[in-house]
Design a protein around this motif. Structure first.
Motif, PDB file in Angstrom:
ATOM      1  N   ASN A 155      69.351  28.105  27.509  1.00  0.00           N
ATOM      2  CA  ASN A 155      68.668  27.013  26.822  1.00  0.00           C
ATOM      3  C   ASN A 155      68.269  25.873  27.768  1.00  0.00           C
ATOM      4  O   ASN A 155      67.802  24.843  27.322  1.00  0.00           O
ATOM      5  N   VAL A 156      68.438  26.080  29.069  1.00  0.00           N
ATOM      6  CA  VAL A 156      68.110  25.052  30.056  1.00  0.00           C
ATOM      7  C   VAL A 156      66.711  25.309  30.597  1.00  0.00           C
ATOM      8  O   VAL A 156      66.378  26.431  30.987  1.00  0.00           O
ATOM      9  N   ARG A 157      65.904  24.265  30.627  1.00  0.00           N
ATOM     10  CA  ARG A 157      64.558  24.350  31.201  1.00  0.00           C
ATOM     11  C   ARG A 157      64.673  24.208  32.722  1.00  0.00           C
ATOM     12  O   ARG A 157      65.194  23.223  33.215  1.00  0.00           O
ATOM     13  N   VAL A 158      64.201  25.210  33.438  1.00  0.00           N
ATOM     14  CA  VAL A 158      64.229  25.168  34.907  1.00  0.00           C
ATOM     15  C   VAL A 158      62.856  24.713  35.396  1.00  0.00           C
ATOM     16  O   VAL A 158      61.831  25.288  35.043  1.00  0.00           O
ATOM     17  N   ILE A 159      62.865  23.660  36.211  1.00  0.00           N
ATOM     18  CA  ILE A 159      61.651  23.119  36.810  1.00  0.00           C
ATOM     19  C   ILE A 159      61.760  23.324  38.314  1.00  0.00           C
ATOM     20  O   ILE A 159      62.691  22.819  38.936  1.00  0.00           O
ATOM     21  N   LYS A 160      60.828  24.071  38.861  1.00  0.00           N
ATOM     22  CA  LYS A 160      60.798  24.289  40.311  1.00  0.00           C
ATOM     23  C   LYS A 160      59.642  23.455  40.867  1.00  0.00           C
ATOM     24  O   LYS A 160      58.479  23.736  40.593  1.00  0.00           O
ATOM     25  N   LEU A 161      59.995  22.446  41.637  1.00  0.00           N
ATOM     26  CA  LEU A 161      59.000  21.487  42.109  1.00  0.00           C
ATOM     27  C   LEU A 161      57.965  22.079  43.040  1.00  0.00           C
ATOM     28  O   LEU A 161      56.878  21.519  43.184  1.00  0.00           O
ATOM     29  N   ASP A 162      58.255  23.216  43.647  1.00  0.00           N
ATOM     30  CA  ASP A 162      57.280  23.833  44.543  1.00  0.00           C
ATOM     31  C   ASP A 162      56.487  24.970  43.882  1.00  0.00           C
ATOM     32  O   ASP A 162      55.721  25.660  44.543  1.00  0.00           O
ATOM     33  N   ASP A 163      56.629  25.147  42.567  1.00  0.00           N
ATOM     34  CA  ASP A 163      55.882  26.200  41.870  1.00  0.00           C
ATOM     35  C   ASP A 163      54.380  25.970  41.932  1.00  0.00           C
ATOM     36  O   ASP A 163      53.614  26.919  42.090  1.00  0.00           O
ATOM     37  N   GLN A 164      53.930  24.727  41.802  1.00  0.00           N
ATOM     38  CA  GLN A 164      52.495  24.464  41.843  1.00  0.00           C
ATOM     39  C   GLN A 164      51.912  24.923  43.179  1.00  0.00           C
ATOM     40  O   GLN A 164      50.890  25.618  43.213  1.00  0.00           O
ATOM     41  N   GLN A 165      52.551  24.568  44.267  1.00  0.00           N
ATOM     42  CA  GLN A 165      52.080  24.966  45.591  1.00  0.00           C
ATOM     43  C   GLN A 165      52.093  26.486  45.732  1.00  0.00           C
ATOM     44  O   GLN A 165      51.155  27.082  46.251  1.00  0.00           O
ATOM     45  N   ARG A 166      53.173  27.125  45.241  1.00  0.00           N
ATOM     46  CA  ARG A 166      53.281  28.576  45.327  1.00  0.00           C
ATOM     47  C   ARG A 166      52.149  29.262  44.554  1.00  0.00           C
ATOM     48  O   ARG A 166      51.518  30.200  45.045  1.00  0.00           O
ATOM     49  N   ILE A 167      51.845  28.762  43.375  1.00  0.00           N
ATOM     50  CA  ILE A 167      50.783  29.345  42.546  1.00  0.00           C
ATOM     51  C   ILE A 167      49.423  29.142  43.203  1.00  0.00           C
ATOM     52  O   ILE A 167      48.592  30.056  43.245  1.00  0.00           O
ATOM     53  N   GLU A 168      49.189  27.950  43.741  1.00  0.00           N
ATOM     54  CA  GLU A 168      47.919  27.676  44.411  1.00  0.00           C
ATOM     55  C   GLU A 168      47.742  28.569  45.647  1.00  0.00           C
ATOM     56  O   GLU A 168      46.647  29.063  45.909  1.00  0.00           O
ATOM     57  N   GLU A 169      48.826  28.779  46.399  1.00  0.00           N
ATOM     58  CA  GLU A 169      48.763  29.672  47.565  1.00  0.00           C
ATOM     59  C   GLU A 169      48.486  31.105  47.135  1.00  0.00           C
ATOM     60  O   GLU A 169      47.708  31.810  47.767  1.00  0.00           O
ATOM     61  N   GLN A 170      49.110  31.522  46.046  1.00  0.00           N
ATOM     62  CA  GLN A 170      48.895  32.869  45.511  1.00  0.00           C
ATOM     63  C   GLN A 170      47.430  33.037  45.127  1.00  0.00           C
ATOM     64  O   GLN A 170      46.819  34.058  45.414  1.00  0.00           O
ATOM     65  N   LEU A 171      46.869  32.027  44.498  1.00  0.00           N
ATOM     66  CA  LEU A 171      45.459  32.069  44.106  1.00  0.00           C
ATOM     67  C   LEU A 171      44.561  32.092  45.334  1.00  0.00           C
ATOM     68  O   LEU A 171      43.595  32.863  45.392  1.00  0.00           O
ATOM     69  N   SER A 172      44.866  31.281  46.329  1.00  0.00           N
ATOM     70  CA  SER A 172      44.042  31.194  47.540  1.00  0.00           C
ATOM     71  C   SER A 172      43.981  32.522  48.281  1.00  0.00           C
ATOM     72  O   SER A 172      42.944  32.877  48.844  1.00  0.00           O
ATOM     73  N   LYS A 173      45.092  33.245  48.304  1.00  0.00           N
ATOM     74  CA  LYS A 173      45.136  34.527  49.005  1.00  0.00           C
ATOM     75  C   LYS A 173      44.173  35.537  48.402  1.00  0.00           C
ATOM     76  O   LYS A 173      43.702  36.439  49.094  1.00  0.00           O
ATOM     77  N   LYS A 174      43.885  35.388  47.127  1.00  0.00           N
ATOM     78  CA  LYS A 174      43.015  36.341  46.440  1.00  0.00           C
ATOM     79  C   LYS A 174      41.537  35.996  46.597  1.00  0.00           C
ATOM     80  O   LYS A 174      40.680  36.771  46.195  1.00  0.00           O
ATOM     81  N   LEU A 175      41.247  34.827  47.186  1.00  0.00           N
ATOM     82  CA  LEU A 175      39.864  34.380  47.285  1.00  0.00           C
ATOM     83  C   LEU A 175      39.299  34.631  48.680  1.00  0.00           C
ATOM     84  O   LEU A 175      40.016  34.514  49.677  1.00  0.00           O
TER      85      LEU A 175
END
Length: 139
Positions: A44-64
């Motif tokens: 029931n605990v919400r986990v917030i990973k502060l570097d998720d945004q950067q990780r997602i953006e890097e994942q997206l960039s690799k595909k472009l």
């Protein structure tokens, strides 16, 4: 005034007592990043990973593709797919998590925040951090 049927009035009374005594379920966030893994995280605990945004953006960039024009076209095409929509939802959730952590003034990780008011820093064991907060609130 109106009358509350006895079984319902007992339920309402129990809810009011639970809220007044603080035994109602508390909102808990565990805030961290990839360098600071968490342990013992209740469901029931919400986990917030502060570097998720950067990780997602890097994942997206690799595909472009490297060409900016081609990258813009590829990004528009990706956003039109279910995978692109899911990626955008993940990015929005990551940005919201960062905003929420900032809004409560989290300054270090890991941090466990209860009711947006109580925080324990440096404890990767979320259950132990929650117990520390419960004990401190009981004093």
């Amino acid at each position: 005034m109106f009358d509350i049927p006895p079984p319902l009035s007992r339920a309402v009374l129990l809810l009011v007592v639970a809220l007044a005594t603080g035994t109602a379920h508390a909102e808990t966030w565990a805030i961290t990043d990839a360098a600071h893994p968490l342990t013992s995280v209740p469901g029931n605990v919400r986990v917030i990973k502060l570097d998720d945004q950067q990780r997602i953006e890097e994942q997206l960039s690799k595909k472009l593709p490297p060409n900016p024009h081609q990258a813009a076209l590829a990004a528009r095409q990706l956003m039109g797919t279910p995978a692109g929509a899911a990626l955008m939802q993940q990015l929005a959730a990551a940005q919201q998590g960062n905003a929420d952590a900032w809004s409560v003034g989290v300054s270090k990780v890991p941090a466990v925040v209860v009711d947006r008011r109580y925080v324990v820093y440096g404890q990767p064991d979320v259950t132990a951090a929650m117990q520390t907060i419960i004990q401190a609130r009981g004093r």
